[in-house]
Design a protein around this motif. Structure first.
Motif, mmCIF file in Angstrom:
data_model
loop_
_atom_site.group_PDB
_atom_site.id
_atom_site.type_symbol
_atom_site.label_atom_id
_atom_site.label_comp_id
_atom_site.label_asym_id
_atom_site.label_seq_id
_atom_site.Cartn_x
_atom_site.Cartn_y
_atom_site.Cartn_z
ATOM 1 N N ASP A 279 30.157 -22.767 12.454
ATOM 2 C CA ASP A 279 31.230 -22.312 11.565
ATOM 3 C C ASP A 279 31.244 -20.799 11.404
ATOM 4 O OD1 ASP A 279 32.138 -24.888 11.099
ATOM 5 O OD2 ASP A 279 30.750 -25.193 9.433
ATOM 6 N N GLY A 280 30.433 -20.117 12.186
ATOM 7 C CA GLY A 280 30.386 -18.661 12.100
ATOM 8 C C GLY A 280 29.191 -18.180 11.294
ATOM 9 N N LEU A 281 28.976 -16.882 11.319
ATOM 10 C CA LEU A 281 27.895 -16.287 10.547
ATOM 11 C C LEU A 281 28.219 -16.373 9.065
ATOM 12 C CD1 LEU A 281 27.254 -13.121 12.737
ATOM 13 C CD2 LEU A 281 25.804 -15.148 12.588
ATOM 14 N N ASN A 282 27.200 -16.577 8.262
ATOM 15 C CA ASN A 282 27.379 -16.676 6.820
ATOM 16 C C ASN A 282 27.756 -15.314 6.248
ATOM 17 O OD1 ASN A 282 26.806 -16.697 3.949
ATOM 18 N ND2 ASN A 282 25.823 -18.666 4.295
ATOM 19 N N PHE A 283 28.922 -15.264 5.622
ATOM 20 C CA PHE A 283 29.414 -14.005 5.056
ATOM 21 C C PHE A 283 28.451 -13.441 4.016
ATOM 22 C CE2 PHE A 283 31.657 -12.050 1.480
ATOM 23 C CZ PHE A 283 32.223 -10.952 2.098
ATOM 24 N N VAL A 284 27.924 -14.314 3.155
ATOM 25 C CA VAL A 284 27.022 -13.860 2.098
ATOM 26 C C VAL A 284 25.741 -13.289 2.695
ATOM 27 C CG1 VAL A 284 25.763 -14.549 0.035
ATOM 28 C CG2 VAL A 284 27.979 -15.572 0.537
ATOM 29 N N ALA A 285 25.205 -13.961 3.714
ATOM 30 C CA ALA A 285 23.975 -13.481 4.347
ATOM 31 C C ALA A 285 24.180 -12.094 4.952
ATOM 32 C CB ALA A 285 23.526 -14.471 5.422
ATOM 33 N N LEU A 286 25.314 -11.895 5.630
ATOM 34 C CA LEU A 286 25.589 -10.586 6.224
ATOM 35 C C LEU A 286 25.738 -9.522 5.147
ATOM 36 C CD1 LEU A 286 27.787 -9.694 9.211
ATOM 37 C CD2 LEU A 286 28.272 -8.564 7.054
ATOM 38 N N ALA A 287 26.503 -9.828 4.091
ATOM 39 C CA ALA A 287 26.746 -8.835 3.044
ATOM 40 C C ALA A 287 25.457 -8.471 2.308
ATOM 41 C CB ALA A 287 27.786 -9.366 2.059
ATOM 42 N N VAL A 288 24.663 -9.483 1.944
ATOM 43 C CA VAL A 288 23.402 -9.219 1.239
ATOM 44 C C VAL A 288 22.446 -8.425 2.126
ATOM 45 C CG1 VAL A 288 21.344 -10.303 0.249
ATOM 46 C CG2 VAL A 288 23.617 -11.195 -0.289
ATOM 47 N N GLY A 289 22.392 -8.776 3.406
ATOM 48 C CA GLY A 289 21.482 -8.075 4.303
ATOM 49 C C GLY A 289 21.884 -6.637 4.545
ATOM 50 N N VAL A 290 23.127 -6.418 4.945
ATOM 51 C CA VAL A 290 23.573 -5.078 5.332
ATOM 52 C C VAL A 290 23.632 -4.140 4.136
ATOM 53 C CG1 VAL A 290 25.540 -3.772 6.222
ATOM 54 C CG2 VAL A 290 24.804 -5.839 7.378
ATOM 55 N N PHE A 291 24.045 -4.646 2.978
ATOM 56 C CA PHE A 291 24.188 -3.769 1.814
ATOM 57 C C PHE A 291 23.002 -3.861 0.858
ATOM 58 C CE2 PHE A 291 28.570 -4.107 3.242
ATOM 59 C CZ PHE A 291 28.981 -2.788 3.149
ATOM 60 N N GLY A 292 22.551 -5.075 0.533
ATOM 61 C CA GLY A 292 21.478 -5.213 -0.442
ATOM 62 C C GLY A 292 20.105 -4.881 0.106
ATOM 63 N N ILE A 293 19.640 -5.657 1.089
ATOM 64 C CA ILE A 293 18.284 -5.478 1.625
ATOM 65 C C ILE A 293 18.130 -4.110 2.283
ATOM 66 C CG2 ILE A 293 16.530 -6.437 3.150
ATOM 67 C CD1 ILE A 293 17.298 -8.223 0.766
ATOM 68 N N ALA A 294 19.141 -3.672 3.032
ATOM 69 C CA ALA A 294 19.058 -2.376 3.700
ATOM 70 C C ALA A 294 18.920 -1.242 2.696
ATOM 71 C CB ALA A 294 20.292 -2.161 4.583
ATOM 72 N N GLU A 295 19.650 -1.318 1.559
ATOM 73 C CA GLU A 295 19.553 -0.279 0.538
ATOM 74 C C GLU A 295 18.164 -0.274 -0.096
ATOM 75 O OE1 GLU A 295 21.369 2.126 -0.457
ATOM 76 O OE2 GLU A 295 23.197 1.774 0.687
ATOM 77 N N ILE A 296 17.594 -1.457 -0.318
ATOM 78 C CA ILE A 296 16.253 -1.540 -0.883
ATOM 79 C C ILE A 296 15.247 -0.884 0.056
ATOM 80 C CG2 ILE A 296 14.383 -3.141 -1.457
ATOM 81 C CD1 ILE A 296 16.534 -5.044 -2.544
ATOM 82 N N LEU A 297 15.351 -1.187 1.350
ATOM 83 C CA LEU A 297 14.425 -0.596 2.325
ATOM 84 C C LEU A 297 14.570 0.916 2.365
ATOM 85 C CD1 LEU A 297 14.794 -3.153 5.276
ATOM 86 C CD2 LEU A 297 12.914 -2.962 3.639
ATOM 87 N N ARG A 298 15.797 1.403 2.277
ATOM 88 C CA ARG A 298 15.999 2.852 2.295
ATOM 89 C C ARG A 298 15.418 3.502 1.044
ATOM 90 N NH1 ARG A 298 21.835 5.845 2.428
ATOM 91 N NH2 ARG A 298 21.945 4.899 0.351
#
Length: 501
Positions: A202-221
């Motif tokens: 059904d495609g990539l999970n929108f929530v997973a992409l958004a949380v990863g690219v914006f949330g987790i990436a910002e935390i790592l930075r």
């Protein structure tokens, strides 16, 4: 009279006890996480998006809207108190807001930001209520060709208004489009680009992409930076501006509201551009431009009014056309789709309570922020003193629980980890992730309308040029591309965004 009746319906919906509760929870959660340095509104909503999926559609969207406004408020708080903007548009507020805090006027700066935001939000809410219904009627005349041309214009505008290199922004849009193709072909039903993993049928999970690219990436930075933060304004002065302060902020507040209302509807980065534009206008109109950068009230009132006005009017293309004007609106599109709502002009006709309830909740959210958050500034100051290495594991755990709870799919957790690392790499390469999210959200809709228009046009691509609205939108898209590559515009664009960094 019809407008008043619709607003009455909206306030009756938004003011129900259940929706008021979720609106209150939204503004508090948004402020709570938005006040954490470096996270911002987009990451906040991305991380808190999963908790809304078990709610009724109206309640969930009102809560998400409250989170958006609350996160923006929190971003201005960190910008003023520790000179660390919560999001890009708050960078302008930090220029003079932090200098006011250094002079012992932190309370005044926070009050100016809150009052400017509330005034702008009130005016912008009225503008949304006035202009959204006529635009909805126009949007009903759109066919597949018009929607394709409109989405193409939106993606090109996102490229033109993105930070940094235009080439990198184009690459981010293309990457988002490619990720949006993962799943099942909409016409043949054939799986594609899913690497044989049935969970991605059904495609990539929108929530997973958004949380990863914006949330987790910002935390790592944020973890790689210096976590010792000096918080100014631990003892705040009077929160109510003096008569002189009110006089100084009145005109910038009006101009900022006008600029933000106009530019907020632009797809891509209209809100960020509006904040920079407001600051530039105030500095040029000021009789004492030398005060800017040293604690000018106009440098806080103008951009903060602009931020909130643009946040409100960015709902216009979402509610009328189903097109996101910025990454936060892209998250709202995803939330609506997951709730079973097809974004677009039919929402107003088929679900008027939802449509007008969201509009009414804009004003209610802003009122709550002023009434609740000014007395609670002491709490946010204490939160800023909590070491970041204590907060980030808690945030990551709740992000993971939220993403898993959406589909109970372990592959979504793998996707969060992958996109978190990808987002961090993109940030290190100075590639803005916002165009990627817009490309991911608009990609499937762009493809569907392209193929539908070609089928209706019997394979003739001229169908996009023979329809007046579609042709106009394509010409505007070409004009945007031509303008952004002009040497004068490129140099000015680089100068504006460097000032904001």
């Amino acid at each position: 009279m019809e407008l008043l009746a619709n607003l009455a319906l909206g306030f009756a919906t938004a003011a129900s006890p259940e929706n008021l509760l979720f609106c209150l929870i939204g503004v508090i959660l948004g402020t709570l996480i938005g006040v954490l340095p470096g996270i911002g509104a987009t990451a906040t909503i991305a991380m808190l998006l999963p908790i809304t999926f078990q709610l009724e559609p109206v309640s969930s969207l009102i809560m998400l809207s409250g989170i958006y406004y609350g996160a923006q408020y929190g971003g201005s708080t960190t910008a003023i108190l520790i000179n660390m903007p919560g999001e890009s548009s708050s960078a302008v507020t930090a220029i003079d807001g932090y200098q006011m805090a250094r002079k012992g006027k932190a309370g005044t700066a926070l009050a100016v930001a809150a009052l400017g935001s509330f005034f702008a939000g009130t005016v912008a809410t009225l503008l949304v209520a006035i202009f959204a219904p006529p635009l909805t009627i126009i949007a009903l005349k759109f066919g597949a060709a018009e929607y394709f041309s409109l989405m193409l214009l939106g993606l090109i505008s996102a490229i033109a208004l993105a930070h940094g290199s235009i080439l990198k922004a184009l690459a981010m849009v293309v990457l988002g489009l490619l990720l949006g193709l993962v799943g099942t072909d909409i016409y043949s039903g054939t799986p594609r680009f899913n690497l044989g993993i049935t969970e991605y049928a059904d495609g990539l999970n929108f929530v997973a992409l958004a949380v990863g690219v914006f949330g987790i990436a910002e935390i790592l930075r944020n973890l790689e930076g210096d976590q010792d933060r000096t918080v100014l304004g631990t003892r705040l002065n009077s929160l109510f501006p003096s008569r002189e302060d009110l006089k100084a902020m009145a005109a910038p507040m009006l101009r900022g509201t006008a600029i933000g209302s106009a530019l907020g509807v632009l797809p891509g980065g209209g809100a960020i551009l509006a904040a920079f534009a407001s600051y530039t206008v105030e500095k040029r109109l000021s009789k004492t431009p030398e005060e800017f950068g040293r604690g000018a009230i106009a440098g806080v009132a103008g951009p903060e009014s602009t931020n909130n006005a643009s946040a409100q009017t960015s709902f216009i293309p979402l509610l009328t056309l189903g097109i996101p004007a910025n990454p936060v609106m892209a998250l709202m599109v995803g939330a609506m789709i997951i709730q079973g709502i097809v974004p677009g002009p039919n929402v107003a006709a088929e679900q008027p309570a939802l449509f007008w309830g969201i509009i009414a909740s804009m004003w209610i959210s802003n009122l709550m922020l002023v009434v609740l958050n000014l007395p609670m500034i002491g709490l946010w100051v204490k939160l800023l003193k909590v070491p970041y290495h204590v907060l980030f594991p808690i945030i990551m755990v709740f992000c993971s629980i939220g993403v898993y709870s959406v589909n109970s799919n372990v592959y979504d957790l793998y996707a969060v980890a992958f996109f978190g690392l990808l987002g961090y790499v993109l940030l290190k390469l100075k590639c803005e992730p916002a165009p990627l999210l817009l490309g991911f959200v608009l990609g499937p809709m762009l493809e569907e309308n392209l193929r539908r228009a070609m089928i209706l046009g019997r394979g003739d691509p001229m169908t996009f040029l023979t329809r007046p609205i579609s042709l106009t939108l394509l010409l505007v898209a070409v004009a945007v591309l031509v303008i952004v590559f002009l040497p004068q515009v490129r140099s000015k664009r680089a100068e504006v965004f460097v000032e904001g960094d």
